[in-house]
Design a protein around this motif. Structure first.
Motif, PDB file in Angstrom:
ATOM      1  N   HIS A 153       0.827  -1.207   0.000  1.00  0.00           N
ATOM      2  CA  HIS A 153       0.000   0.000   0.000  1.00  0.00           C
ATOM      3  C   HIS A 153       0.860   1.256   0.000  1.00  0.00           C
ATOM      4  O   HIS A 153       0.552   2.230  -0.695  1.00  0.00           O
ATOM      5  CB  HIS A 153      -0.933  -0.003   1.213  1.00  0.00           C
ATOM      6  CG  HIS A 153      -1.972  -1.071   1.166  1.00  0.00           C
ATOM      7  ND1 HIS A 153      -2.596  -1.561   2.297  1.00  0.00           N
ATOM      8  CD2 HIS A 153      -2.486  -1.772   0.122  1.00  0.00           C
ATOM      9  CE1 HIS A 153      -3.456  -2.502   1.943  1.00  0.00           C
ATOM     10  NE2 HIS A 153      -3.409  -2.639   0.641  1.00  0.00           N
ATOM     11  N   TYR A 154       1.952   1.243   0.766  1.00  0.00           N
ATOM     12  CA  TYR A 154       2.831   2.413   0.775  1.00  0.00           C
ATOM     13  C   TYR A 154       3.477   2.606  -0.596  1.00  0.00           C
ATOM     14  O   TYR A 154       3.514   3.722  -1.128  1.00  0.00           O
ATOM     15  CB  TYR A 154       3.925   2.267   1.839  1.00  0.00           C
ATOM     16  CG  TYR A 154       4.981   3.342   1.697  1.00  0.00           C
ATOM     17  CD1 TYR A 154       4.738   4.637   2.156  1.00  0.00           C
ATOM     18  CD2 TYR A 154       6.198   3.080   1.062  1.00  0.00           C
ATOM     19  CE1 TYR A 154       5.681   5.638   1.982  1.00  0.00           C
ATOM     20  CE2 TYR A 154       7.139   4.081   0.882  1.00  0.00           C
ATOM     21  CZ  TYR A 154       6.878   5.365   1.353  1.00  0.00           C
ATOM     22  OH  TYR A 154       7.804   6.365   1.161  1.00  0.00           O
ATOM     23  N   SER A 158       2.411   5.879  -2.701  1.00  0.00           N
ATOM     24  CA  SER A 158       3.439   6.908  -2.859  1.00  0.00           C
ATOM     25  C   SER A 158       3.811   7.089  -4.323  1.00  0.00           C
ATOM     26  O   SER A 158       3.985   8.218  -4.799  1.00  0.00           O
ATOM     27  CB  SER A 158       4.680   6.543  -2.048  1.00  0.00           C
ATOM     28  OG  SER A 158       4.390   6.515  -0.669  1.00  0.00           O
ATOM     29  N   GLY A 216      10.881   6.419   3.274  1.00  0.00           N
ATOM     30  CA  GLY A 216       9.647   5.840   3.807  1.00  0.00           C
ATOM     31  C   GLY A 216       9.729   4.333   3.895  1.00  0.00           C
ATOM     32  O   GLY A 216       9.276   3.725   4.878  1.00  0.00           O
ATOM     33  N   ILE A 220       9.514   1.928   7.355  1.00  0.00           N
ATOM     34  CA  ILE A 220       8.677   0.741   7.530  1.00  0.00           C
ATOM     35  C   ILE A 220       9.517  -0.474   7.887  1.00  0.00           C
ATOM     36  O   ILE A 220       9.181  -1.247   8.794  1.00  0.00           O
ATOM     37  CB  ILE A 220       7.855   0.471   6.251  1.00  0.00           C
ATOM     38  CG1 ILE A 220       6.885   1.626   5.991  1.00  0.00           C
ATOM     39  CG2 ILE A 220       7.090  -0.849   6.371  1.00  0.00           C
ATOM     40  CD1 ILE A 220       6.154   1.519   4.669  1.00  0.00           C
TER      41      ILE A 220
END
Length: 227
Positions: A153-154, A158, A216, A220
């Motif tokens: 999802h990231y 993004s 990012g 994570i």
């Protein structure tokens, strides 16, 4: 009549689904989804629409094939690279990020496949490309789905947002000027209502999209390691 049929059959065989898909990707890159028509595709391939329909039933199938081809290529190189699970996840993420940046239509098509369910080929490719490295990170098996989903999802969110920002910037001014305008607007915000946004205005002006994206991913992965 027999000779003519033979020539037509040879042309159909030469016009493979792979060749049609490559031409579709070229049209999509040049003109977007609106520019992908069977007429334009026929002209590019120097053939008739009937020969294309022999391999692809409709535009929807053609878009899915183009999306699958681009995503497969984006995942192929990281899959060949040797490295730690962390490095391989970063490579997969960057490969997808780059693919979305280079093919402005891709984010929309991936989102459409995701909205149609998790059994479509592209979401499955991406999920597998990420998930196969999650276990090697030391993540407990009962958390594999959650961790792989969070990464997926990231990455897709993004990448899509970056591509959208690039289109907005490209339609008005170049990237540096666009970020200058955004930063200047943030600096003028009310300090009582937007103290944080004003504080990072300069960082927004100076940031690098890929470095921000990978930072990012690292956040994570660091959280996964700490957990």
């Amino acid at each position: 009549m027999v000779a003519r049929t033979g020539r037509a059959q040879r042309r159909t065989e030469a016009l493979s689904r792979e060749r049609i898909t490559e031409a579709a990707v070229e049209l999509l890159d040049a003109s977007g989804e609106g520019g992908l028509t069977f007429r334009a595709l026929s002209e590019r391939l120097a053939t008739g629409p009937g020969a294309i329909y022999w391999h692809v039933a409709n535009k929807g199938e053609l878009l899915e094939a183009a999306t699958d081809a681009v995503v497969a290529a984006a995942l192929a190189e990281p899959a060949e690279a040797a490295g730690s699970p962390r490095d391989e996840i970063r490579a997969v993420a960057l490969g997808l990020f780059t693919a979305v940046a280079e093919h402005p239509w891709l984010a929309t098509q991936v989102s459409l496949q995701l909205s149609h369910g998790p059994t479509k080929s592209v979401p499955l490719r991406i999920f597998e490309g990420i998930g196969r490295h999650v276990g090697a990170l030391g993540v407990p098996e009962d958390s594999w789905f959650t961790v792989a989903s969070a990464l997926m999802h990231y990455i897709l969110g993004s990448a899509a947002q970056n591509a959208s920002n690039a289109r907005v910037a490209g339609s008005v001014v170049d990237r540096a000027e666009f970020l200058d305008e955004v930063s200047a607007a943030w600096e003028k915000l009310d300090p009582d209502d937007y103290p944080f946004t004003r504080a990072v205005a300069r960082q927004a002006r100076e940031h690098d999209d890929r470095e921000q994206f990978l930072a990012g991913i690292d956040l994570i992965l660091a959280g996964i390691h700490a957990r």
